[in-house]
Design an enzyme around this catalytic site. Structure first.
Site, PDB file in Angstrom:
ATOM      1  N   ILE A 182      54.299  38.218  70.303  1.00  0.00           N
ATOM      2  CA  ILE A 182      55.131  37.489  69.343  1.00  0.00           C
ATOM      3  C   ILE A 182      54.880  38.112  68.016  1.00  0.00           C
ATOM      4  O   ILE A 182      55.762  38.013  66.912  1.00  0.00           O
ATOM      5  CB  ILE A 182      55.210  36.201  69.487  1.00  0.00           C
ATOM      6  N   ASP A 183      53.656  38.553  67.745  1.00  0.00           N
ATOM      7  CA  ASP A 183      53.006  38.877  66.427  1.00  0.00           C
ATOM      8  C   ASP A 183      53.695  40.294  65.913  1.00  0.00           C
ATOM      9  O   ASP A 183      53.582  40.656  64.796  1.00  0.00           O
ATOM     10  CB  ASP A 183      51.710  39.181  66.206  1.00  0.00           C
ATOM     11  N   GLN A 188      55.596  27.983  68.549  1.00  0.00           N
ATOM     12  CA  GLN A 188      56.274  29.260  68.321  1.00  0.00           C
ATOM     13  C   GLN A 188      56.345  30.106  69.558  1.00  0.00           C
ATOM     14  O   GLN A 188      57.062  31.113  69.687  1.00  0.00           O
ATOM     15  CB  GLN A 188      55.421  30.184  67.106  1.00  0.00           C
TER      16      GLN A 188
END
Length: 342
Positions: free
Chosen positions: A127-128, A274
């Protein structure tokens, strides 16, 4: 051919879409069989598998998480670890090749195993959005959308009480989520690991927004290091890789902002929210395409490669290309965002 699929490392929205894309393409285009290894490398080391016929992946693209489970298990540690033991397990299971879906740690393990003779192709996941050699990774778009929705809610309560709101988002080494979610939500300051910023500057941006009658909004990545500090804020010990568990920089900054500006300030840590929930349409499509392309890499015996998004095309790159450097926010992108601060 019988192919094994594993999801390893942190979870993220879109993993199931990769699995579905791989299985459907493999069955329809190549008449392959599939098995899934439970909980990443742990399942590979312990021969913990489930069959993946077509009906097993029906309707899973819209589901968050991973139907296979995941873990941060190291492929080379423990009595069942290492290339020799894994190769023996795969042979006993009749598995001819592996599709490893994961981030830098997973792909580093995959490259090492491939160098020792195991047939593997990789699918990048984080996700980063910090993996080099690919423009975007699935999960990033969803994480941004989740962050923006949460930050939008923080803004309404901040405006009601005339408070400064600090939203802490994920981002250990890079600030892509903070940059994108901050720009999308109209943040008055965005603080990322790539940029060391002084408290004087942060408070100047907060005061500028306040003087215009706005409720100041600060978005900060968990790995942000304020000017004068030497490392990211951590009070929660180490993770399974021996890295400091980050989180809490927002709670550290909030009272400092309030003391210096006189503006009541509150902090919220979004954390693992998230990672959860259903993937966005963009991530579903990207993940599906990557899964399909990974099977084509197997068919072409492109061992030791990773499928990657370049522009709108899916290409193959060597696994080592994703491991050389983190994809950091370039200076020009941050300077662009800074024009909106204050």
């Amino acid at each position: 051919m019988r192919i094994g699929i594993l999801t390893s490392g942190g979870d993220c929205p879109g993993l199931n879409a990769v699995i579905r894309g791989a299985v459907l393409n493999g069955i329809k285009s190549h008449d392959y069989e599939f098995v899934g290894f439970r909980d990443g490398w742990r399942g590979v080391k312990e021969s913990d598998v489930i069959d993946l016929p077509r009906q097993a992946v029906r309707g899973i693209a819209k589901q968050g998480g991973t139907i296979l489970g995941t873990s941060r298990t190291n492929a080379f540690e423990g009595e069942n670890g290492g290339a020799e033991n894994i190769a023996r397990n795969l042979e006993q299971l009749g598995v001819d090749a592996l599709i490893a879906i994961g981030g830098e740690g997973t792909l580093a393990g995959a490259k090492r195993l491939c160098d020792e003779g195991i047939r593997i192709v990789g699918v990048p996941k984080t996700i980063d959005n910090d993996l080099d050699a690919t423009d975007y990774t699935f999960g990033f778009d969803t994480a941004n959308q989740i962050a923006v929705e949460a930050i939008d809610r923080l803004r309404t309560t901040g405006e009601s009480h005339h408070r400064c709101m600090v939203a802490e988002v994920m981002g250990r080494h890079v600030g892509w989520i903070a940059l994108h979610s901050g720009m999308a939500s109209g943040a008055h300051a965005i603080l990322i690991p790539e940029q060391s910023t002084s408290m004087d500057q942060i408070c100047e941006w907060v005061n500028e927004a306040n003087e215009r009658g706005r409720a100041p909004l600060v978005v900060v990545a968990e790995g942000f290091v304020p000017e004068g500090d030497s490392e990211a804020f951590s009070t929660r010990g180490l993770d399974t890789f021996g890295r400091p568990r980050l989180g809490g920089i927002g709670e550290l900054l909030a009272p400092m902002i309030e003391e210096r500006t006189g503006i009541e300030t509150r902090a919220t840590v979004l954390g693992h929210i998230q990672r959860g929930g259903v993937p966005s349409a963009f991530d579903r499509v990207l993940a599906t395409r990557l899964g399909m392309a990974a099977v084509d890499s197997v068919a072409n015996e492109a061992w030791g490669t990773m499928v990657a998004l370049h522009g709108t095309h899916i290409n193959r790159v060597p696994l080592r290309a994703a491991l050389n450097n983190l994809k950091r926010v370039p200076q020009n992108r941050y300077e662009e965002a800074k024009l909106l601060f204050g």
